[in-house]
Write a protein that holds these residues in place. Structure first.
Motif, PDB file in Angstrom:
ATOM      1  N   MET A  26       0.952  -1.211   0.080  1.00 56.50           N
ATOM      2  CA  MET A  26      -0.028   0.064  -0.009  1.00 56.50           C
ATOM      3  C   MET A  26       0.894   1.182  -0.014  1.00 56.50           C
ATOM      4  O   MET A  26       1.683   1.225   0.686  1.00 56.50           O
ATOM      5  CB  MET A  26      -0.849   0.158   1.197  1.00 56.50           C
ATOM      6  N   THR A  27       0.635   2.236  -0.680  1.00 58.97           N
ATOM      7  CA  THR A  27       1.368   3.421  -0.969  1.00 58.97           C
ATOM      8  C   THR A  27       1.168   4.341   0.210  1.00 58.97           C
ATOM      9  O   THR A  27      -0.017   4.241   0.727  1.00 58.97           O
ATOM     10  CB  THR A  27       1.330   4.081  -2.500  1.00 58.97           C
ATOM     11  N   ALA A  28       1.893   5.268   0.374  1.00 55.72           N
ATOM     12  CA  ALA A  28       1.682   6.426   1.368  1.00 55.72           C
ATOM     13  C   ALA A  28       0.232   7.125   1.126  1.00 55.72           C
ATOM     14  O   ALA A  28      -0.579   7.436   2.029  1.00 55.72           O
ATOM     15  CB  ALA A  28       2.877   7.309   1.364  1.00 55.72           C
ATOM     16  N   LEU A  29      -0.082   7.234  -0.160  1.00 54.56           N
ATOM     17  CA  LEU A  29      -1.417   7.860  -0.490  1.00 54.56           C
ATOM     18  C   LEU A  29      -2.608   7.081  -0.269  1.00 54.56           C
ATOM     19  O   LEU A  29      -3.366   7.545   0.082  1.00 54.56           O
ATOM     20  CB  LEU A  29      -1.269   8.501  -2.006  1.00 54.56           C
ATOM     21  N   GLU A  30      -2.378   6.015  -0.625  1.00 49.66           N
ATOM     22  CA  GLU A  30      -3.532   5.040  -0.201  1.00 49.66           C
ATOM     23  C   GLU A  30      -3.605   4.757   1.231  1.00 49.66           C
ATOM     24  O   GLU A  30      -4.943   4.902   1.607  1.00 49.66           O
ATOM     25  CB  GLU A  30      -3.070   3.431  -0.900  1.00 49.66           C
ATOM     26  N   GLU A  31      -2.583   4.987   2.073  1.00 42.99           N
ATOM     27  CA  GLU A  31      -2.801   5.066   3.591  1.00 42.99           C
ATOM     28  C   GLU A  31      -3.493   6.208   3.740  1.00 42.99           C
ATOM     29  O   GLU A  31      -4.285   6.280   4.814  1.00 42.99           O
ATOM     30  CB  GLU A  31      -1.404   4.927   4.206  1.00 42.99           C
ATOM     31  N   ARG A  32      -3.118   7.487   3.434  1.00 44.32           N
ATOM     32  CA  ARG A  32      -3.940   8.545   3.503  1.00 44.32           C
ATOM     33  C   ARG A  32      -5.240   8.665   3.023  1.00 44.32           C
ATOM     34  O   ARG A  32      -6.007   9.312   4.028  1.00 44.32           O
ATOM     35  CB  ARG A  32      -3.102   9.891   2.880  1.00 44.32           C
ATOM     36  N   LEU A  33      -5.586   8.068   1.960  1.00 45.31           N
ATOM     37  CA  LEU A  33      -6.923   7.883   1.708  1.00 45.31           C
ATOM     38  C   LEU A  33      -7.561   6.956   2.692  1.00 45.31           C
ATOM     39  O   LEU A  33      -8.707   7.469   3.224  1.00 45.31           O
ATOM     40  CB  LEU A  33      -7.155   7.259   0.363  1.00 45.31           C
ATOM     41  N   ASP A  34      -7.307   5.999   3.233  1.00 45.51           N
ATOM     42  CA  ASP A  34      -7.847   5.368   4.097  1.00 45.51           C
ATOM     43  C   ASP A  34      -7.995   6.001   5.491  1.00 45.51           C
ATOM     44  O   ASP A  34      -9.179   5.882   6.219  1.00 45.51           O
ATOM     45  CB  ASP A  34      -7.238   4.050   4.530  1.00 45.51           C
ATOM     46  N   ALA A  35      -7.009   6.862   5.888  1.00 49.11           N
ATOM     47  CA  ALA A  35      -7.032   7.747   7.175  1.00 49.11           C
ATOM     48  C   ALA A  35      -8.249   8.821   6.721  1.00 49.11           C
ATOM     49  O   ALA A  35      -8.882   9.243   7.819  1.00 49.11           O
ATOM     50  CB  ALA A  35      -5.693   8.265   7.440  1.00 49.11           C
ATOM     51  N   LEU A  36      -8.080   9.154   5.690  1.00 48.51           N
ATOM     52  CA  LEU A  36      -9.110  10.281   5.327  1.00 48.51           C
ATOM     53  C   LEU A  36     -10.562   9.850   5.170  1.00 48.51           C
ATOM     54  O   LEU A  36     -11.477  10.508   6.073  1.00 48.51           O
ATOM     55  CB  LEU A  36      -9.108  10.942   3.741  1.00 48.51           C
ATOM     56  N   VAL A  37     -10.980   8.488   4.996  1.00 51.10           N
ATOM     57  CA  VAL A  37     -12.203   8.140   5.206  1.00 51.10           C
ATOM     58  C   VAL A  37     -12.518   7.782   6.613  1.00 51.10           C
ATOM     59  O   VAL A  37     -13.578   8.161   7.157  1.00 51.10           O
ATOM     60  CB  VAL A  37     -12.083   6.850   4.446  1.00 51.10           C
ATOM     61  N   ALA A  38     -11.350   7.423   7.271  1.00 56.22           N
ATOM     62  CA  ALA A  38     -11.965   7.060   8.681  1.00 56.22           C
ATOM     63  C   ALA A  38     -12.137   8.446   9.614  1.00 56.22           C
ATOM     64  O   ALA A  38     -12.803   8.343  10.563  1.00 56.22           O
ATOM     65  CB  ALA A  38     -10.865   6.265   9.183  1.00 56.22           C
ATOM     66  N   ASN A  39     -11.389   9.646   9.133  1.00 53.97           N
ATOM     67  CA  ASN A  39     -11.490  10.518   9.814  1.00 53.97           C
ATOM     68  C   ASN A  39     -12.497  11.495   9.459  1.00 53.97           C
ATOM     69  O   ASN A  39     -12.971  12.535  10.014  1.00 53.97           O
ATOM     70  CB  ASN A  39     -10.330  11.435  10.045  1.00 53.97           C
ATOM     71  N   ALA A  40     -12.782  11.812   8.114  1.00 62.97           N
ATOM     72  CA  ALA A  40     -13.851  12.620   7.787  1.00 62.97           C
ATOM     73  C   ALA A  40     -15.179  12.104   6.971  1.00 62.97           C
ATOM     74  O   ALA A  40     -15.985  12.962   6.865  1.00 62.97           O
ATOM     75  CB  ALA A  40     -12.967  13.433   6.414  1.00 62.97           C
TER      76      ALA A  40
END
Length: 202
Positions: free
Chosen positions: A1-15
């Motif tokens: 998983m790329t860093a951007l994919e990890e950010r997307l997962d976190a974005l969904v979880a937080n926003a």
């Protein structure tokens, strides 16, 4: 998983999840759905096909299915509703006004993006949840400029709303009457009208 994919997962979880979960939505991958009696609401995040390791573009879309609308125009609603094809689907920038068309994740900091998306998802959810009946769905379709939507035309015919039926046909004619395909488009309206004993004329 790329860093951007990890950010997307976190974005969904937080926003996204904190806005939709309290409203009764359930998340599966990047799709959140809420089913109430006869109505399905859906919020989807879609990855662009052009993404790469250093680029992640995401679209956000809202959709609604109302069983009563299909039943009114002679269709059978699926069971469960999760199998339904939404009759109303809009990108959230058409409703919220932000972002212009998509989110390029790498161009935003989390501090900027999380609160903006959190607010936008709330506005989108408010809009979708106002579409909670067949009548509400018809009005939402009408407001979205669905001049060639034959299902909407069938709804007006079934409901006996001559003014709305004629207004939609006039809208379709104004937008497409100059095109070579207009006779074929008009024939579709005529066929729908015939099912309800309605004479269609421009």
């Amino acid at each position: 998983m790329t860093a951007l994919e990890e950010r997307l997962d976190a974005l969904v979880a937080n926003a996204v999840v904190p806005v939709l979960k309290p409203r009764g939505y359930r998340k599966k991958r990047l799709v959140c759905t809420r089913e109430t009696p006869g109505v399905l609401h859906e919020v989807t995040l879609q990855r662009s096909q052009g993404n790469a390791a250093g680029h992640l573009r995401v679209y956000v879309e809202g959709a609604v299915y109302v069983a009563g609308f299909d039943e009114a125009i002679g269709r059978t609603a699926p069971s469960p509703l999760s199998r339904a094809t939404p009759q109303y689907r809009r990108r959230f920038e058409d409703i919220v006004g932000w972002p212009a068309q998509w989110i390029d994740l790498e161009t935003w900091s989390d501090d900027e993006l999380v609160p903006r998306l959190h607010e936008a998802i709330g506005t989108l959810a408010d809009h979708l949840e106002r579409i909670d009946s067949a009548e509400g769905l018809a009005l939402a379709k009408q407001e979205s400029g669905a001049g060639l939507d034959l299902d909407l035309f069938a709804w007006w015919c079934a409901a006996g709303d001559d003014a709305a039926r004629k207004a939609q046909l006039a809208q379709a004619h104004a937008g497409f009457g100059h095109e070579e395909r207009w006779p074929r488009l008009l024939a579709g309206f005529v066929r729908v009208g015939e099912r309800y004993g309605v004479t269609v004329a421009v």
